[in-house]
Structures are given as structure tokens and as C-alpha cells.
Design a protein around this motif. Sequence first.
Motif, PDB file in Angstrom:
ATOM      1  N   PRO A 272      -6.203  13.147   9.541  1.00 57.00           N
ATOM      2  CA  PRO A 272      -4.837  12.805  10.288  1.00 57.00           C
ATOM      3  C   PRO A 272      -4.505  11.648   9.918  1.00 57.00           C
ATOM      4  CG  PRO A 272      -6.212  14.360  11.139  1.00 57.00           C
ATOM      5  CD  PRO A 272      -6.856  14.141   9.977  1.00 57.00           C
ATOM      6  N   GLU A 273      -5.638  10.379  10.292  1.00 54.57           N
ATOM      7  CA  GLU A 273      -5.197   8.872   9.799  1.00 54.57           C
ATOM      8  C   GLU A 273      -5.401   8.602   8.608  1.00 54.57           C
ATOM      9  OE1 GLU A 273     -10.104   9.282  10.378  1.00 54.57           O
ATOM     10  OE2 GLU A 273      -7.956  10.368  11.339  1.00 54.57           O
ATOM     11  N   ASP A 274      -4.936   9.301   7.676  1.00 60.55           N
ATOM     12  CA  ASP A 274      -4.635   8.745   5.897  1.00 60.55           C
ATOM     13  C   ASP A 274      -4.042   9.104   5.527  1.00 60.55           C
ATOM     14  OD1 ASP A 274      -7.219   7.745   5.500  1.00 60.55           O
ATOM     15  OD2 ASP A 274      -8.302   9.893   5.842  1.00 60.55           O
ATOM     16  N   ARG A 275      -3.562  10.517   6.408  1.00 65.99           N
ATOM     17  CA  ARG A 275      -1.658  11.015   5.633  1.00 65.99           C
ATOM     18  C   ARG A 275      -0.571   9.705   6.275  1.00 65.99           C
ATOM     19  NH1 ARG A 275      -1.978  16.255   5.069  1.00 65.99           N
ATOM     20  NH2 ARG A 275      -3.582  17.425   5.703  1.00 65.99           N
ATOM     21  N   ILE A 276      -0.685   8.644   7.088  1.00 65.11           N
ATOM     22  CA  ILE A 276       0.647   8.179   7.355  1.00 65.11           C
ATOM     23  C   ILE A 276       0.121   6.298   6.670  1.00 65.11           C
ATOM     24  CG2 ILE A 276       2.369   6.785   8.911  1.00 65.11           C
ATOM     25  CD1 ILE A 276       2.235  10.182   8.715  1.00 65.11           C
ATOM     26  N   GLY A 278      -0.055   2.568   6.175  1.00 68.00           N
ATOM     27  CA  GLY A 278      -0.318   1.858   6.763  1.00 68.00           C
ATOM     28  C   GLY A 278       0.921   0.294   7.528  1.00 68.00           C
ATOM     29  N   ILE A 279       1.455   1.327   6.182  1.00 70.84           N
ATOM     30  CA  ILE A 279       2.156  -0.440   5.780  1.00 70.84           C
ATOM     31  C   ILE A 279       3.767  -0.037   6.244  1.00 70.84           C
ATOM     32  CG2 ILE A 279       3.543  -1.544   4.005  1.00 70.84           C
ATOM     33  CD1 ILE A 279       1.044  -1.933   2.820  1.00 70.84           C
ATOM     34  N   CYS A 280       4.915   1.429   5.371  1.00 70.63           N
ATOM     35  CA  CYS A 280       5.637   1.601   5.656  1.00 70.63           C
ATOM     36  C   CYS A 280       6.090   3.221   6.655  1.00 70.63           C
ATOM     37  CB  CYS A 280       6.136   2.016   4.070  1.00 70.63           C
ATOM     38  SG  CYS A 280       5.774   3.701   3.090  1.00 70.63           S
ATOM     39  N   ARG A 281       5.061   3.030   6.956  1.00 66.33           N
ATOM     40  CA  ARG A 281       4.659   4.029   7.803  1.00 66.33           C
ATOM     41  C   ARG A 281       5.721   5.476   7.739  1.00 66.33           C
ATOM     42  NH1 ARG A 281       0.825   2.848  10.959  1.00 66.33           N
ATOM     43  NH2 ARG A 281       1.434   4.578  12.415  1.00 66.33           N
ATOM     44  N   LEU A 287      -1.439  11.105  -1.033  1.00 64.60           N
ATOM     45  CA  LEU A 287      -1.771   9.871  -1.929  1.00 64.60           C
ATOM     46  C   LEU A 287      -3.240   9.118  -1.043  1.00 64.60           C
ATOM     47  CD1 LEU A 287       1.024   8.633  -3.867  1.00 64.60           C
ATOM     48  CD2 LEU A 287      -0.640   9.727  -4.892  1.00 64.60           C
ATOM     49  N   LEU A 288      -4.029   8.289  -1.481  1.00 63.00           N
ATOM     50  CA  LEU A 288      -4.359   8.071  -0.689  1.00 63.00           C
ATOM     51  C   LEU A 288      -5.442   6.663  -0.532  1.00 63.00           C
ATOM     52  CD1 LEU A 288      -6.987   8.409   1.665  1.00 63.00           C
ATOM     53  CD2 LEU A 288      -8.883   9.381   0.005  1.00 63.00           C
ATOM     54  N   VAL A 289      -4.856   5.810  -0.723  1.00 62.74           N
ATOM     55  CA  VAL A 289      -5.673   4.461  -0.839  1.00 62.74           C
ATOM     56  C   VAL A 289      -6.756   3.974  -0.192  1.00 62.74           C
ATOM     57  CG1 VAL A 289      -4.871   1.562  -0.932  1.00 62.74           C
ATOM     58  CG2 VAL A 289      -3.130   3.810  -0.819  1.00 62.74           C
ATOM     59  N   ASP A 331       8.307  -2.367   0.132  1.00 68.14           N
ATOM     60  CA  ASP A 331       7.347  -3.526  -0.382  1.00 68.14           C
ATOM     61  C   ASP A 331       5.801  -3.417   0.188  1.00 68.14           C
ATOM     62  OD1 ASP A 331       6.135  -5.524  -1.366  1.00 68.14           O
ATOM     63  OD2 ASP A 331       6.956  -7.390  -0.724  1.00 68.14           O
ATOM     64  N   HIS A 332       5.000  -2.353  -0.855  1.00 63.64           N
ATOM     65  CA  HIS A 332       3.866  -2.329  -0.379  1.00 63.64           C
ATOM     66  C   HIS A 332       2.408  -3.410  -1.722  1.00 63.64           C
ATOM     67  CE1 HIS A 332       5.424   1.182   0.655  1.00 63.64           C
ATOM     68  NE2 HIS A 332       4.264   1.825   1.560  1.00 63.64           N
TER      69      HIS A 332
END
Length: 449
Positions: A272-276, A278-281, A287-289, A331-332
Amino acid sequence: MARGTVYKRCPCRDEQGKRLKICRKDHGTWWYKVEGPASAETGRRRQVAKGGFRTRVDAEAALTKVSYALEHGQQVFEKKTTVGDWLDLWLEELATKRSVKTLANYRGHVRDVWKPILGRVQLRSLTRQHVETALADLDNPIFRPAGAGNVGRRIAHRSPATIDGYRRTLRAALAVARRRGLIAINPAEGRMDAIPEHDRRSKLSIWEPEQTAQFLEHVAEDRLSALYELAAYAGLRRAELCGLRWQDVDTDGRGITIQQSIVEVASKELRPEDRICGICRHEHTSLLVKAPKSRAGTRWVPLVGAAQRALEARRAVVEANKQVCGARYRDHDLVFCHVDGDPLRPSSVTLAFEAHVAACGLPKIRLHDTRHGACSLLLAAGVPIEVVQMILGHSSPTVTRQVYAHVMKRSTAQQVERAAEMVDRFRRGHSADTPTDPDGVEQGGDGMK
């Protein structure tokens, strides 16, 4: 300490036919019983029992050992525990200890291979022959009806490296079981005869320098032309290209530092914490950074002039996109992204590359093969293998030598030839092209020397 008890079992019965709780005869065996961990399905605590001990002291010693293991979070299983049971527990324990991508690979191997084939085998009964037989079956051609299973990439045969990947997953799971005393040996360790040898005659697909130049000329006007330049000259992986940020580029543009990558993972595998983001919410589906998977992956990579100029042109394009999109631009800080700033999907980059290769008529290669081409250029230019290893992000020069053995033969031969020329040019009347007779005597213009 976990609660437990020891008791004796013997064939003696009382007048009502019930087993005697206390028997003073010198026969029977001693047992222990202890409360085990709660079942993940029912929530009820399970009892672990074991017998066959000759004396009460032996049973109490075994009970103490098992109770200590349970108290320190180790799992104790009954003999009927299957390989499938253990694999499920192993994956559950790894949920917070491994990266999402690694965990997804483990789950896929367990789901597709190990549980269907060995899931019902008792863990303590698993042998090397079980594993060898399963691996041998994986080397057979894949006959799967259209539309069944994974709808992604289709293959007709698994490579030796792929089969060994399945083995490494099982080996990792059984290594934990062995450390906890659940099995005496790990039957998935070591070389497996069922895994076919790698075809050492096969060669990597690499374009010649003139073919690489032709491709780069073809994509010069493409929006991802700078990405292809970095792939060709710097040997970056696809995930590293997609995850490259402007803050990772040196201020003078002479190099970049690889600090993150973007990979694709099935949505159901993402935490769940990887779905949103952290930059654009927002959620970037599947996709996973992530950070590089090893210390060697976090590295500095030098850039040649052509790659530097391509990045400068790319920066101008990104700035123009920001002006056009205005507030809609997310902007990422990514070097390679969509017009609105969102990250690229790695699979779409691959599809675009394959379309360009087909359009310019070059031999078909994968996007990853441009990494091999970059390595061949570095080796041909005489760059030391240790430096090539660091640029490519391999764990050691040994890995680089193993992967690029045939490429190194060509570059080494060229370097040795250049070394010989340094001596030959001082030898009077000697030419490397001067023919010799069968006895090794050089022949001059009249046939004699």
C-alpha cells in the motif's frame, strides 16, 4: 518459556480399557507435548508432540530445546508439514524483508513451479531427486494454450539461467528451514545435473560500431533520442534510464550517478505504501521506484561528448514541456518522462526501441543488448576491465569477464597486435606480411633469404 509437558506411553490399560497415566514397568517410550504457534487460518494454537524417547530425561531435554525455539520466534512443525506449507510461511516472513520486485519473483516461482510440483511432499521427506526431477521438467518445451496464464511475454523454452533462477528460489527457502532445524540438509544446494549447461558457443547480440551510428542517426529527431544515446554509450539498464533524475547529473555534465530505477510490478504485488507516488500523490499503475539492488549498482558513470550534448538538448525539451503544461506538469525531476512529467513505463520504452530497429532495417536486438555494445566499445578502446565493471555496475570483474568473455577475446587480440607493432616497426627488413617457407625461412624477392 512455552508451556509443555512430558509423559510416557505404553500398551498398559486399566480395568476400563483406558491408557494408564502412570506405569512403573520398564517399557514404552517417553513423549513431549508443547503449545505451538497459532494457525494462520483458524487462529487456534497448535500442539506440537513428539515421542520415541527412551528416558524421561531425553524427552525433557528435547522439550526444552523446542520450547526455547518457540519462545524466540522460530517455527516448529509436525512431520506432516509439506513443502507448500513451508513456502507459504517463508513468503509471509519475507514480506517486509525483501524488495517488492524480488518478492514478486519469489512468489511467481513458488506459484508457477514449486507448489504445483512439490507442494504436497512432506518437508522432511524432500530429496535431491525430487528437485532434480522438477528441474528436468522445466527444460521441456512449453505448450500452453492461447490466453492461459500470464498474458505478457511468451516463450517456447526456458533458458538454463531461468531454470537456475527457480532453483535459487527454492534453495533460499530451504536454507531458512535448515537453519531452524526443520531439515538436515538443503537438497537444492549446489550444481544440479538436471539444469542444462549454458551454450558457450552462443554469442551476445551486438551491433557493429557503424550499425550503432546508423541507429543513432535514425532516432536523432525522436523524443527519446537522448535515452538511446545513453544506452549506446553508457551501458545503462532500462530501469536505470527510466529512473534517471536531473539531480543525478553532474553540474558539468561529464557524468551521472545511478541512485534509483523504475521497474514494473503487478499491482497486486505492490505494498500500500508503494502505490501512491510520494511526489505527485497520484498512483502510477504497476510502477515502482526503487534503489539499486546492490552496492555495485549505485555508481558513477562517465559520459562521452555525444551523450553530454544529447542531455543538454533533452533538458531544453523538458523545460519547454514545463512551459506548455504549466500547472498540469507533475515534476518528478526525471530526465526521461512523459510530456506532463509522469514517469515512463519501461515496457513502452522497449516497444519504441523495437519499432525503430525494424524501421531502420538493422539486425534485431533487444534494448538491453545496447548495454553489451557499450561494453564492447569500452573494451576495444582499452579501458581496464575493473573500470568497465564499475561503469556497468557488476559486482566484480569476474562477472564482467564471464558475461563478456567472447567480446574480450576480440579486444584483447587487437591490443596484443598493437603491442607487437611497437616492436616490429624497429625490426629492419621485417614485415608481418612477409611469407615464410614450410621450414620457417623468410622468402625475399628471389625466393631465398
